[in-house]
Scaffold this motif. Sequence first.
Motif, PDB file in Angstrom:
ATOM      1  N   GLU A   1       0.834  -1.213   0.000  1.00 13.70           N
ATOM      2  CA  GLU A   1       0.000   0.000   0.000  1.00 13.70           C
ATOM      3  C   GLU A   1       0.871   1.266   0.000  1.00 13.70           C
ATOM      4  O   GLU A   1       0.544   2.262  -0.652  1.00 13.70           O
ATOM      5  CB  GLU A   1      -0.915  -0.020   1.217  1.00 13.70           C
ATOM      6  N   GLN A   2       1.986   1.246   0.732  1.00 12.67           N
ATOM      7  CA  GLN A   2       2.891   2.396   0.748  1.00 12.67           C
ATOM      8  C   GLN A   2       3.494   2.650  -0.635  1.00 12.67           C
ATOM      9  O   GLN A   2       3.563   3.786  -1.095  1.00 12.67           O
ATOM     10  CB  GLN A   2       3.996   2.164   1.783  1.00 12.67           C
ATOM     11  N   ARG A   3       3.909   1.597  -1.295  1.00 12.24           N
ATOM     12  CA  ARG A   3       4.470   1.743  -2.634  1.00 12.24           C
ATOM     13  C   ARG A   3       3.412   2.249  -3.613  1.00 12.24           C
ATOM     14  O   ARG A   3       3.705   3.048  -4.510  1.00 12.24           O
ATOM     15  CB  ARG A   3       5.034   0.409  -3.121  1.00 12.24           C
ATOM     16  N   ALA A   4       2.191   1.787  -3.415  1.00 12.97           N
ATOM     17  CA  ALA A   4       1.111   2.236  -4.289  1.00 12.97           C
ATOM     18  C   ALA A   4       0.843   3.730  -4.104  1.00 12.97           C
ATOM     19  O   ALA A   4       0.603   4.467  -5.071  1.00 12.97           O
ATOM     20  CB  ALA A   4      -0.152   1.410  -4.019  1.00 12.97           C
ATOM     21  N   LEU A   5       0.881   4.193  -2.845  1.00 12.48           N
ATOM     22  CA  LEU A   5       0.679   5.620  -2.579  1.00 12.48           C
ATOM     23  C   LEU A   5       1.808   6.460  -3.192  1.00 12.48           C
ATOM     24  O   LEU A   5       1.573   7.538  -3.750  1.00 12.48           O
ATOM     25  CB  LEU A   5       0.584   5.863  -1.072  1.00 12.48           C
ATOM     26  N   GLU A   6       3.022   5.997  -3.057  1.00  8.58           N
ATOM     27  CA  GLU A   6       4.145   6.731  -3.654  1.00  8.58           C
ATOM     28  C   GLU A   6       3.984   6.810  -5.169  1.00  8.58           C
ATOM     29  O   GLU A   6       4.226   7.861  -5.778  1.00  8.58           O
ATOM     30  CB  GLU A   6       5.457   6.037  -3.289  1.00  8.58           C
ATOM     31  N   LEU A   7       3.603   5.709  -5.782  1.00  8.27           N
ATOM     32  CA  LEU A   7       3.420   5.702  -7.225  1.00  8.27           C
ATOM     33  C   LEU A   7       2.281   6.640  -7.635  1.00  8.27           C
ATOM     34  O   LEU A   7       2.388   7.373  -8.625  1.00  8.27           O
ATOM     35  CB  LEU A   7       3.129   4.272  -7.704  1.00  8.27           C
ATOM     36  N   GLN A   8       1.194   6.629  -6.866  1.00  4.24           N
ATOM     37  CA  GLN A   8       0.072   7.515  -7.161  1.00  4.24           C
ATOM     38  C   GLN A   8       0.472   8.989  -7.022  1.00  4.24           C
ATOM     39  O   GLN A   8       0.102   9.829  -7.841  1.00  4.24           O
ATOM     40  CB  GLN A   8      -1.094   7.189  -6.229  1.00  4.24           C
ATOM     41  N   TYR A   9       1.264   9.316  -5.965  1.00  3.15           N
ATOM     42  CA  TYR A   9       1.707  10.705  -5.743  1.00  3.15           C
ATOM     43  C   TYR A   9       2.576  11.190  -6.892  1.00  3.15           C
ATOM     44  O   TYR A   9       2.389  12.306  -7.414  1.00  3.15           O
ATOM     45  CB  TYR A   9       2.455  10.796  -4.414  1.00  3.15           C
ATOM     46  N   LEU A  10       3.522  10.371  -7.323  1.00  3.95           N
ATOM     47  CA  LEU A  10       4.404  10.779  -8.414  1.00  3.95           C
ATOM     48  C   LEU A  10       3.644  10.889  -9.726  1.00  3.95           C
ATOM     49  O   LEU A  10       3.944  11.762 -10.557  1.00  3.95           O
ATOM     50  CB  LEU A  10       5.551   9.786  -8.549  1.00  3.95           C
ATOM     51  N   SER A  11       2.642  10.030  -9.924  1.00  5.88           N
ATOM     52  CA  SER A  11       1.823  10.149 -11.135  1.00  5.88           C
ATOM     53  C   SER A  11       1.044  11.459 -11.132  1.00  5.88           C
ATOM     54  O   SER A  11       0.914  12.126 -12.164  1.00  5.88           O
ATOM     55  CB  SER A  11       0.878   8.941 -11.235  1.00  5.88           C
ATOM     56  N   GLN A  12       0.518  11.817  -9.971  1.00  4.33           N
ATOM     57  CA  GLN A  12      -0.192  13.095  -9.861  1.00  4.33           C
ATOM     58  C   GLN A  12       0.750  14.278 -10.089  1.00  4.33           C
ATOM     59  O   GLN A  12       0.372  15.276 -10.707  1.00  4.33           O
ATOM     60  CB  GLN A  12      -0.868  13.198  -8.503  1.00  4.33           C
ATOM     61  N   GLN A  13       1.977  14.182  -9.576  1.00  2.00           N
ATOM     62  CA  GLN A  13       2.951  15.241  -9.801  1.00  2.00           C
ATOM     63  C   GLN A  13       3.263  15.399 -11.291  1.00  2.00           C
ATOM     64  O   GLN A  13       3.431  16.514 -11.785  1.00  2.00           O
ATOM     65  CB  GLN A  13       4.239  14.951  -9.026  1.00  2.00           C
ATOM     66  N   LEU A  14       3.354  14.302 -11.987  1.00  2.00           N
ATOM     67  CA  LEU A  14       3.610  14.380 -13.429  1.00  2.00           C
ATOM     68  C   LEU A  14       2.460  15.061 -14.161  1.00  2.00           C
ATOM     69  O   LEU A  14       2.658  15.705 -15.193  1.00  2.00           O
ATOM     70  CB  LEU A  14       3.849  12.974 -13.982  1.00  2.00           C
ATOM     71  N   GLU A  15       1.262  14.896 -13.634  1.00  2.00           N
ATOM     72  CA  GLU A  15       0.120  15.562 -14.268  1.00  2.00           C
ATOM     73  C   GLU A  15       0.118  17.065 -14.007  1.00  2.00           C
ATOM     74  O   GLU A  15      -0.507  17.825 -14.754  1.00  2.00           O
ATOM     75  CB  GLU A  15      -1.179  14.937 -13.751  1.00  2.00           C
ATOM     76  N   ARG A  16       0.833  17.494 -12.962  1.00  3.45           N
ATOM     77  CA  ARG A  16       0.851  18.917 -12.597  1.00  3.45           C
ATOM     78  C   ARG A  16       2.036  19.664 -13.186  1.00  3.45           C
ATOM     79  O   ARG A  16       2.180  20.866 -12.954  1.00  3.45           O
ATOM     80  CB  ARG A  16       0.880  19.058 -11.072  1.00  3.45           C
ATOM     81  N   VAL A  17       2.902  19.024 -13.922  1.00  8.34           N
ATOM     82  CA  VAL A  17       4.084  19.710 -14.454  1.00  8.34           C
ATOM     83  C   VAL A  17       3.707  20.748 -15.500  1.00  8.34           C
ATOM     84  O   VAL A  17       4.458  21.695 -15.765  1.00  8.34           O
ATOM     85  CB  VAL A  17       5.079  18.701 -15.052  1.00  8.34           C
ATOM     86  N   GLN A  18       2.553  20.580 -16.121  1.00 11.52           N
ATOM     87  CA  GLN A  18       2.095  21.587 -17.081  1.00 11.52           C
ATOM     88  C   GLN A  18       1.094  22.498 -16.374  1.00 11.52           C
ATOM     89  O   GLN A  18       0.039  22.055 -15.920  1.00 11.52           O
ATOM     90  CB  GLN A  18       1.445  20.939 -18.297  1.00 11.52           C
ATOM     91  N   VAL A  19       1.467  23.806 -16.272  1.00 11.76           N
ATOM     92  CA  VAL A  19       0.626  24.798 -15.597  1.00 11.76           C
ATOM     93  C   VAL A  19      -0.248  25.463 -16.640  1.00 11.76           C
ATOM     94  O   VAL A  19       0.252  25.955 -17.658  1.00 11.76           O
ATOM     95  CB  VAL A  19       1.483  25.836 -14.854  1.00 11.76           C
ATOM     96  N   LYS A  20      -1.563  25.483 -16.374  1.00 16.07           N
ATOM     97  CA  LYS A  20      -2.519  26.067 -17.300  1.00 16.07           C
ATOM     98  C   LYS A  20      -3.178  27.292 -16.679  1.00 16.07           C
ATOM     99  O   LYS A  20      -3.204  27.459 -15.461  1.00 16.07           O
ATOM    100  CB  LYS A  20      -3.582  25.037 -17.677  1.00 16.07           C
TER     101      LYS A  20
END
Length: 443
Positions: free
Chosen positions: A288-307
């Motif tokens: 579950e911890q690894r899954a949360l880390e993966l989810q957080y980094l995926s969300q960060q990748l979605e935020r790299v483009q500022v609109k």
Amino acid sequence: MSQDAAVQALLGLLQLGRRAREADSVPALGFVIVNETLSVLPYRQAALWSEAGLGGVVAVSGLPQVDPNTPYLQWLNRLCRALAKAGGLQALDASSAPAHCGDDWAAWLPAHALWLPLTAHGGQREGGLLLARDAPFDPAEQTLLTELAGTYGHALAGFRPREHALARLLSVLRPGRLQRRVLAGLLVACLVPVRLSVLAPAEVTPRQPFLVRAPMDGVIGRFHVQPDQAVEAGAPLFDLDTAALQTRRAVALRAHDTALEEYRQSAQLAVTDDKGRLKMGTVRGELEQRALELQYLSQQLERVQVKAERGGVAVFGDVNDWQGKAVTTGEKVLLLADPAQVELVARMPAADQIELQPGDVVTLYPDASPADGYEARIASVAYSAEPTDQGVLAYRVRAEFSAGQALPRLGQRGTVRLSGRWVPFAYYALRRPIATLRQWTGW
């Protein structure tokens, strides 16, 4: 006067002029004037009056030295002082002598006398020459003496000491009709009311702009907009570099896969082994911890483009100033402003501070179009001064543009005139010198 006598008088006049120019002191010049003038026309007594200092008789014919304490010199000084005040060429006798000098005339002078004022260039009065004899002076002699008086006056002016600047100023301010008019005019000008005003740099800034910040720590990789470009809501503004995030996400994904595999093995062992059932709980937590880390980094990748969250004009410096620059979370990157909602921000230097009130009218003169002007009303004045980009302490003054006029372009710079209360012109002119003097003297 015969022709020979006229020629002799003219030659004597030229010789006297040369002798006067060659004199090296006032006593030497006085001796020439009172004694050698006899070569031009006859007289019995002569006295030279000088305007230097307090004024007085400096030479008398037949006397090698003048003693001002003798009764003759005291009477002669009183007579010459009165004649000098009257001015002009004067033929006089005991009956027409001024300053009550006629009573003692017969004791000191012959029956007739002639007063010659000695003037220099510009009409500057240098003194006077008094000639006395038994017979009156005829018009021809007076004309000759008038020409000679000009020569003597010019020679006497050469020994006048150079006047100090303060003395010239005091002579100008000496009471008189012209001086009184000048002083009255200056007094009236000093009391004329004027408004205190200060010229300050100003800029047209957006009102209530939307601040675009960095969503996370990173490096700006690409800008999608240019300065002053109009953008719509949802349009991309800039991207953060994803290399570091991609690496971290790949590592997190590998760790998640490993944890998932360990969890599957633990689940299989838990069917037949009690120890496997105990270990399965620990492995599930790690998964579950690894899954949360993966989810957080995926969300960060979605935020790299500022609109853009709303439409407006992108306000920032230069794209090259930001590309490749490391930013921290919350750091200001640009503004989104509405060109129809602008205000004026002026920087009033602390050294020129004047009292301003909200609602006072100010005028902006843009640098790009000095013939134009924009009126605005003060909305607020900063409580304390802050240093500007040039290192000058200044108060921030915000003003809103008046309705019914075309608004200036966003970012336009210029000079604004800030007007305060009404004061006398003397206070307006001396305000800065007095402030500087108080700073130096502590008064």
